[in-house]
Design an enzyme around this catalytic site. Structure first.
Site, PDB file in Angstrom:
ATOM      1  NE  ARG A   1       1.494  -0.745   9.350  1.00 42.65           N
ATOM      2  CZ  ARG A   1       2.151  -0.148   8.496  1.00 42.65           C
ATOM      3  NH1 ARG A   1       1.800   1.097   7.970  1.00 42.65           N
ATOM      4  NH2 ARG A   1       3.249  -0.592   8.147  1.00 42.65           N
TER       5      ARG A   1
ATOM      6  CE  LYS B   1       2.409  -0.216   2.521  1.00 45.53           C
ATOM      7  NZ  LYS B   1       3.263  -1.542   2.552  1.00 45.53           N
TER       8      LYS B   1
ATOM      9  NE  ARG C   1      12.472  -1.081   2.280  1.00 54.15           N
ATOM     10  CZ  ARG C   1      11.131  -0.997   2.884  1.00 54.15           C
ATOM     11  NH1 ARG C   1      10.194  -0.392   2.125  1.00 54.15           N
ATOM     12  NH2 ARG C   1      11.086  -1.446   4.158  1.00 54.15           N
TER      13      ARG C   1
ATOM     14  NE  ARG D   1       8.008  -3.768   8.575  1.00 55.71           N
ATOM     15  CZ  ARG D   1       9.054  -3.829   7.614  1.00 55.71           C
ATOM     16  NH1 ARG D   1      10.325  -3.890   7.380  1.00 55.71           N
ATOM     17  NH2 ARG D   1       8.470  -2.913   6.502  1.00 55.71           N
TER      18      ARG D   1
ATOM     19  NE  ARG E   1      11.864   0.957   6.573  1.00 51.16           N
ATOM     20  CZ  ARG E   1      10.574   0.828   6.165  1.00 51.16           C
ATOM     21  NH1 ARG E   1      10.059   1.485   5.157  1.00 51.16           N
ATOM     22  NH2 ARG E   1       9.577   0.120   7.174  1.00 51.16           N
TER      23      ARG E   1
HETATM   24  P1  AP5 Z   1       8.602   0.074  -0.942  1.00 55.65           P
HETATM   25  O1  AP5 Z   1       7.981   0.958  -2.228  1.00 55.65           O
HETATM   26  O2  AP5 Z   1       9.550   0.427  -0.063  1.00 55.65           O
HETATM   27  O3  AP5 Z   1       7.503  -0.843  -0.264  1.00 55.65           O
HETATM   28  P2  AP5 Z   1       6.317  -0.405   0.927  1.00 55.65           P
HETATM   29  O4  AP5 Z   1       5.007  -1.163   0.602  1.00 55.65           O
HETATM   30  O5  AP5 Z   1       6.199   1.017   1.033  1.00 55.65           O
HETATM   31  O6  AP5 Z   1       6.986  -1.181   1.967  1.00 55.65           O
HETATM   32  P3  AP5 Z   1       7.409  -0.691   3.511  1.00 55.65           P
HETATM   33  O7  AP5 Z   1       8.295  -1.764   4.118  1.00 55.65           O
HETATM   34  O8  AP5 Z   1       7.569   0.723   3.552  1.00 55.65           O
HETATM   35  O9  AP5 Z   1       5.912  -0.883   4.278  1.00 55.65           O
HETATM   36  P4  AP5 Z   1       5.582  -1.100   5.980  1.00 55.65           P
HETATM   37  O10 AP5 Z   1       4.084  -0.652   5.611  1.00 55.65           O
HETATM   38  O11 AP5 Z   1       6.093  -2.287   6.297  1.00 55.65           O
HETATM   39  O12 AP5 Z   1       6.505   0.042   6.426  1.00 55.65           O
HETATM   40  P5  AP5 Z   1       6.192   1.720   6.992  1.00 55.65           P
HETATM   41  O13 AP5 Z   1       7.241   2.362   6.893  1.00 55.65           O
HETATM   42  O14 AP5 Z   1       4.757   2.180   6.581  1.00 55.65           O
HETATM   43  O15 AP5 Z   1       9.231  -1.026  -1.858  1.00 55.65           O
HETATM   44  C1  AP5 Z   1      10.117  -2.444  -1.185  1.00 55.65           C
HETATM   45  C2  AP5 Z   1      11.345  -2.708  -2.206  1.00 55.65           C
HETATM   46  O16 AP5 Z   1      10.794  -3.364  -3.309  1.00 55.65           O
HETATM   47  C3  AP5 Z   1      12.075  -1.490  -2.664  1.00 55.65           C
HETATM   48  O17 AP5 Z   1      13.217  -1.788  -2.645  1.00 55.65           O
HETATM   49  C4  AP5 Z   1      11.761  -1.322  -3.957  1.00 55.65           C
HETATM   50  O18 AP5 Z   1      12.603  -0.784  -4.752  1.00 55.65           O
HETATM   51  C5  AP5 Z   1      11.113  -2.824  -4.369  1.00 55.65           C
HETATM   52  N1  AP5 Z   1       9.956  -2.579  -5.307  1.00 55.65           N
HETATM   53  C6  AP5 Z   1       8.805  -1.734  -5.287  1.00 55.65           C
HETATM   54  N2  AP5 Z   1       8.138  -2.288  -6.240  1.00 55.65           N
HETATM   55  C7  AP5 Z   1       8.686  -3.092  -6.889  1.00 55.65           C
HETATM   56  C8  AP5 Z   1       8.029  -3.845  -8.119  1.00 55.65           C
HETATM   57  N3  AP5 Z   1       6.928  -3.550  -8.710  1.00 55.65           N
HETATM   58  N4  AP5 Z   1       9.271  -4.887  -8.637  1.00 55.65           N
HETATM   59  C9  AP5 Z   1      10.350  -5.083  -8.242  1.00 55.65           C
HETATM   60  N5  AP5 Z   1      10.874  -4.427  -7.015  1.00 55.65           N
HETATM   61  C10 AP5 Z   1       9.918  -3.437  -6.456  1.00 55.65           C
HETATM   62  O19 AP5 Z   1       5.937   1.030   8.498  1.00 55.65           O
HETATM   63  C11 AP5 Z   1       7.063   0.764   9.380  1.00 55.65           C
HETATM   64  C12 AP5 Z   1       6.499   0.634  10.846  1.00 55.65           C
HETATM   65  O20 AP5 Z   1       6.077   1.831  11.371  1.00 55.65           O
HETATM   66  C13 AP5 Z   1       5.660  -0.254  11.252  1.00 55.65           C
HETATM   67  O21 AP5 Z   1       6.116  -1.786  11.137  1.00 55.65           O
HETATM   68  C14 AP5 Z   1       4.984   0.183  12.400  1.00 55.65           C
HETATM   69  O22 AP5 Z   1       5.753  -0.109  13.511  1.00 55.65           O
HETATM   70  C15 AP5 Z   1       4.907   1.685  12.268  1.00 55.65           C
HETATM   71  N6  AP5 Z   1       3.888   2.102  11.796  1.00 55.65           N
HETATM   72  C16 AP5 Z   1       3.713   2.841  10.309  1.00 55.65           C
HETATM   73  N7  AP5 Z   1       2.409   3.207  10.261  1.00 55.65           N
HETATM   74  C17 AP5 Z   1       1.592   2.712  11.351  1.00 55.65           C
HETATM   75  C18 AP5 Z   1       0.357   2.683  11.700  1.00 55.65           C
HETATM   76  N8  AP5 Z   1      -0.442   3.299  10.831  1.00 55.65           N
HETATM   77  N9  AP5 Z   1      -0.330   2.291  12.801  1.00 55.65           N
HETATM   78  C19 AP5 Z   1       0.846   1.858  13.658  1.00 55.65           C
HETATM   79  N10 AP5 Z   1       1.936   1.507  13.279  1.00 55.65           N
HETATM   80  C20 AP5 Z   1       2.469   2.185  12.371  1.00 55.65           C
END
Ligand code: AP5
Length: 224
Positions: free
Chosen positions: A91, A16, A130, A174, A163
């Site tokens: 979410r 994402k 990552r 997660r 991270r």
């Molecule tokens: P990346 O693009 O970083 O993946 P992502 O989908 O953004 O993953 P996140 O881990 O950031 O999502 P998340 O939803 O768990 O975390 P968030 O920060 O929102 O890609 C991942 C890796 O793969 C990278 O190394 C990249 O280079 C590689 N890659 C990407 N695309 C690729 C491809 N096509 N091919 C090969 N490699 C690829 O949330 C964190 C925490 O915050 C949650 O656990 C929760 O506690 C809290 N939180 C956040 N939002 C909320 C909410 N709305 N409500 C409640 N709690 C929340």
């Protein structure tokens, strides 16, 4: 199309954030990633950060009302009047209802929910490699998308770090939270005709061109 109001959905590590970087460049949209907003709040030890820290470290979601307030503030800031890209929000069904109500109350609606999907095994592989830059959250992978110089961001020269919640046991938690609480949103958005699916296991550039093609079609349909 006058407004592009978009949300990115998908499991942790589906790409994402990776796609958001490209879409922000493509369409010049204000970008709100709730994970980034919360991590910054934790680092700066704000009230929001203090409340969110424990949940995030455990791989759990922070309470809906806490995060919904953050998004409502962004919608009212003026900078999102012509469109926005939300990443990591909504979410839960509760958050999706809040967003729908908030947009409705402002005479607006969502353009599309973009689902980037990837299987659990791929998620685990990706998150273990990552690396994220400390300055602007630019995303890399040690094997699939390495920086030119190890440990240094290509775009702003800042340090790359892993991270805290990318530890294997937290990643498993997660994923479980995603399947239990976020996956139901796929049907929720499908029922409203807003869901668009993308195969997150493709190369990042390929995923990006599929999304752009879909957004171009939606823009054309809106004009007809
Ligand atoms: P990346 O693009 O970083 O993946 P992502 O989908 O953004 O993953 P996140 O881990 O950031 O999502 P998340 O939803 O768990 O975390 P968030 O920060 O929102 O890609 C991942 C890796 O793969 C990278 O190394 C990249 O280079 C590689 N890659 C990407 N695309 C690729 C491809 N096509 N091919 C090969 N490699 C690829 O949330 C964190 C925490 O915050 C949650 O656990 C929760 O506690 C809290 N939180 C956040 N939002 C909320 C909410 N709305 N409500 C409640 N709690 C929340």
């Amino acid at each position: 199309m006058s407004e592009r109001n978009l949300v990115l959905l998908g499991p942790p590590g589906a790409g994402k954030g990776t796609q958001a970087e490209r879409l922000v460049d493509d369409f010049d949209l204000p970008y709100y990633a709730t994970g980034n907003i919360l991590r910054e709040a934790v680092e700066q030890e704000t009230e929001l950060g203090r409340k969110a820290k424990e949940y995030m470290e455990a791989g759990e979601l922070v309470p809906d009302d806490l995060i919904s307030e953050v998004i409502a503030e962004r919608l009212d800031s003026g900078e999102a009047d012509d469109g926005f890209l939300l990443d990591g929000f909504p979410r839960t069904i509760g958050q999706a209802e809040m967003l729908e109500k908030a947009l409705d109350g402002r005479g607006r609606s969502l353009t599309a929910a973009l689902l980037i999907d990837a299987p659990d095994v791929e998620v685990v592989r990706r998150l273990s490699g990552r690396r994220t830059c400390v300055k602007n959250n630019h995303v890399y992978h040690t094997d699939f998308d390495p920086p030119k110089n190890e440990g240094v961001c290509d775009q702003d020269g800042s340090r790359l770090v892993q991270r805290d919640d990318d530890k294997p046991e937290t990643v498993r938690k997660r994923l479980q939270v995603y399947h239990d609480q976020t996956e139901p949103l796929i049907q929720w958005y499908e029922d409203r005709g807003l869901l668009r699916r993308f195969d997150g296991t493709r190369e990042p550039e390929e995923v990006n061109s599929h999304i752009r093609a879909t957004l171009a079609t939606l823009a054309l349909e809106a004009e007809i």
